[in-house]
Design a protein around this motif. Structure first.
Motif, PDB file in Angstrom:
ATOM      1  N   ALA A 243       0.988  -1.059  -0.052  1.00 38.18           N
ATOM      2  CA  ALA A 243      -0.123  -0.030  -0.027  1.00 38.18           C
ATOM      3  C   ALA A 243       0.879   1.210  -0.173  1.00 38.18           C
ATOM      4  O   ALA A 243       0.430   2.314  -0.636  1.00 38.18           O
ATOM      5  CB  ALA A 243      -0.961  -0.076   1.169  1.00 38.18           C
ATOM      6  N   GLU A 244       2.137   1.304   0.598  1.00 37.59           N
ATOM      7  CA  GLU A 244       2.841   2.402   0.567  1.00 37.59           C
ATOM      8  C   GLU A 244       3.465   2.662  -0.728  1.00 37.59           C
ATOM      9  O   GLU A 244       3.729   3.914  -1.060  1.00 37.59           O
ATOM     10  CB  GLU A 244       3.838   2.299   1.710  1.00 37.59           C
ATOM     11  CG  GLU A 244       3.499   2.255   3.282  1.00 37.59           C
ATOM     12  CD  GLU A 244       4.533   1.658   4.170  1.00 37.59           C
ATOM     13  OE1 GLU A 244       4.452   1.900   5.328  1.00 37.59           O
ATOM     14  OE2 GLU A 244       5.794   1.189   3.605  1.00 37.59           O
ATOM     15  N   LEU A 245       3.767   1.700  -1.216  1.00 39.08           N
ATOM     16  CA  LEU A 245       4.351   1.703  -2.695  1.00 39.08           C
ATOM     17  C   LEU A 245       3.215   2.247  -3.827  1.00 39.08           C
ATOM     18  O   LEU A 245       3.640   3.217  -4.468  1.00 39.08           O
ATOM     19  CB  LEU A 245       4.959   0.321  -3.142  1.00 39.08           C
ATOM     20  CG  LEU A 245       6.107  -0.119  -2.492  1.00 39.08           C
ATOM     21  CD1 LEU A 245       6.456  -1.306  -3.006  1.00 39.08           C
ATOM     22  CD2 LEU A 245       7.440   0.769  -2.892  1.00 39.08           C
ATOM     23  N   PHE A 246       2.046   1.686  -3.349  1.00 38.12           N
ATOM     24  CA  PHE A 246       0.933   2.234  -4.550  1.00 38.12           C
ATOM     25  C   PHE A 246       0.448   3.919  -4.202  1.00 38.12           C
ATOM     26  O   PHE A 246       0.549   4.342  -5.040  1.00 38.12           O
ATOM     27  CB  PHE A 246      -0.201   1.530  -4.095  1.00 38.12           C
ATOM     28  CG  PHE A 246      -1.399   1.657  -4.993  1.00 38.12           C
ATOM     29  CD1 PHE A 246      -1.564   1.156  -6.313  1.00 38.12           C
ATOM     30  CD2 PHE A 246      -2.493   2.573  -4.603  1.00 38.12           C
ATOM     31  CE1 PHE A 246      -2.481   1.461  -7.335  1.00 38.12           C
ATOM     32  CE2 PHE A 246      -3.541   2.653  -5.376  1.00 38.12           C
ATOM     33  CZ  PHE A 246      -3.530   2.169  -6.777  1.00 38.12           C
ATOM     34  N   LEU A 247       0.515   3.930  -3.026  1.00 34.64           N
ATOM     35  CA  LEU A 247       0.526   5.636  -2.514  1.00 34.64           C
ATOM     36  C   LEU A 247       1.310   6.412  -2.984  1.00 34.64           C
ATOM     37  O   LEU A 247       1.235   7.646  -3.301  1.00 34.64           O
ATOM     38  CB  LEU A 247      -0.187   5.782  -0.993  1.00 34.64           C
ATOM     39  CG  LEU A 247      -1.234   4.902  -0.518  1.00 34.64           C
ATOM     40  CD1 LEU A 247      -1.487   5.198   0.849  1.00 34.64           C
ATOM     41  CD2 LEU A 247      -2.631   5.651  -1.150  1.00 34.64           C
ATOM     42  N   GLY A 248       2.692   5.956  -3.031  1.00 32.77           N
ATOM     43  CA  GLY A 248       3.797   6.875  -3.511  1.00 32.77           C
ATOM     44  C   GLY A 248       3.980   6.590  -4.928  1.00 32.77           C
ATOM     45  O   GLY A 248       5.147   7.067  -5.246  1.00 32.77           O
TER      46      GLY A 248
END
Length: 257
Positions: A243-248
């Motif tokens: 999720a962190e990679l997706f949001l970033g």
């Protein structure tokens, strides 16, 4: 309802439309259940002799699983619960011909549907890509499905390049993923025309031919799919890190090929 189904009784062609354009036709659990139910219902509907599947809105055919979906996973690395595993016609024992009509983006979990269609027709504005590796996920079911349609190197490149590269409809046609490229907005009409021709033929001969074509690659596909859960369980990053990679993710980080 996130799925629209219309049947032309005169031609015997059903049009199945993913109808979540505001979500780029991403598939949530309700939509996955509707797709499964639709394919299984077609098995018993003798008035449907061919099917076209597409996405509403023109911006996307399907962008895979809805990122808002939460799917609890067992702790064992030998099993995985995949909410998209049964969204395709073949997974539901439907052997009536299915044609995919692609407008806009088709990525990630969209390949579950494209991989189980008899052939794909795309608008010249369509693009194809697989974002899994970018966000720390193993592309297993998707890559295996595309390996049945495209040369090894093309599948490997699309699967590994993630969001950095999008395959154009023209390139998809050159590599065998797409069988026909239409003018913008023309994919559904072309698919309905082809489906109408096929539906006009004796249905047992058509379904037998579908089954024969699939039998040519069924063993290799089944063997590869059996490995997929283990590869995903062992290779995926934890959901929070995904999720962190997706949001970033960046804005225009891709190039066309």
């Amino acid at each position: 309802m996130a799925l629209r189904t219309e049947t032309d009784k005169e031609t015997g062609v059903a049009l199945v439309t993913l109808d979540r354009p505001e979500k780029l036709n991403a598939i949530d659990l309700a939509t996955a259940a509707e797709l499964t139910a639709a394919w299984r219902a077609f098995r018993f509907d003798d008035g449907v002799r061919a099917v076209v599947v597409t996405g509403a809105g023109g911006r996307a055919f399907c962008t895979g699983i809805d990122r808002g979906v939460e799917v609890p996973q067992p702790s064992s690395p030998y099993t995985i619960d995949d909410p998209l595993i049964a969204i395709g016609p073949k997974a539901n024992d439907l052997w009536k011909p299915v044609i995919a009509a692609v407008e806009g983006m088709a990525c990630g979990g969209a390949f579950y549907l494209l991989g189980e269609a008899e052939f794909v027709i795309a608008s010249e504005e369509a693009t194809f890509f697989d974002p899994h590796t970018t966000y720390g996920m193993v592309s297993a079911y998707e890559a295996i499905s595309m390996a049945q349609r495209m040369p090894f190197g093309e599948v490997a490149r699309m699967s590994l390049m993630g969001t950095a590269e999008r395959v154009t409809a023209r390139r998809a046609y050159e590599t065998g993923l797409v069988s026909e490229v239409t003018a913008p907005g023309g994919a559904v009409a072309a698919a309905l025309l082809a489906a109408g021709v096929i539906a006009s033929y004796p249905t047992r001969a058509v379904q037998g031919t579908v089954r024969a074509v699939w039998s040519a690659k069924e063993a290799a596909r089944a063997q590869a799919m059996a490995h997929a859960p283990h590869l995903i369980a062992l290779g995926n990053l934890p959901p929070k890190r995904q999720a962190e990679l997706f949001l970033g993710r960046g804005g225009n980080e891709f190039r066309m090929r």
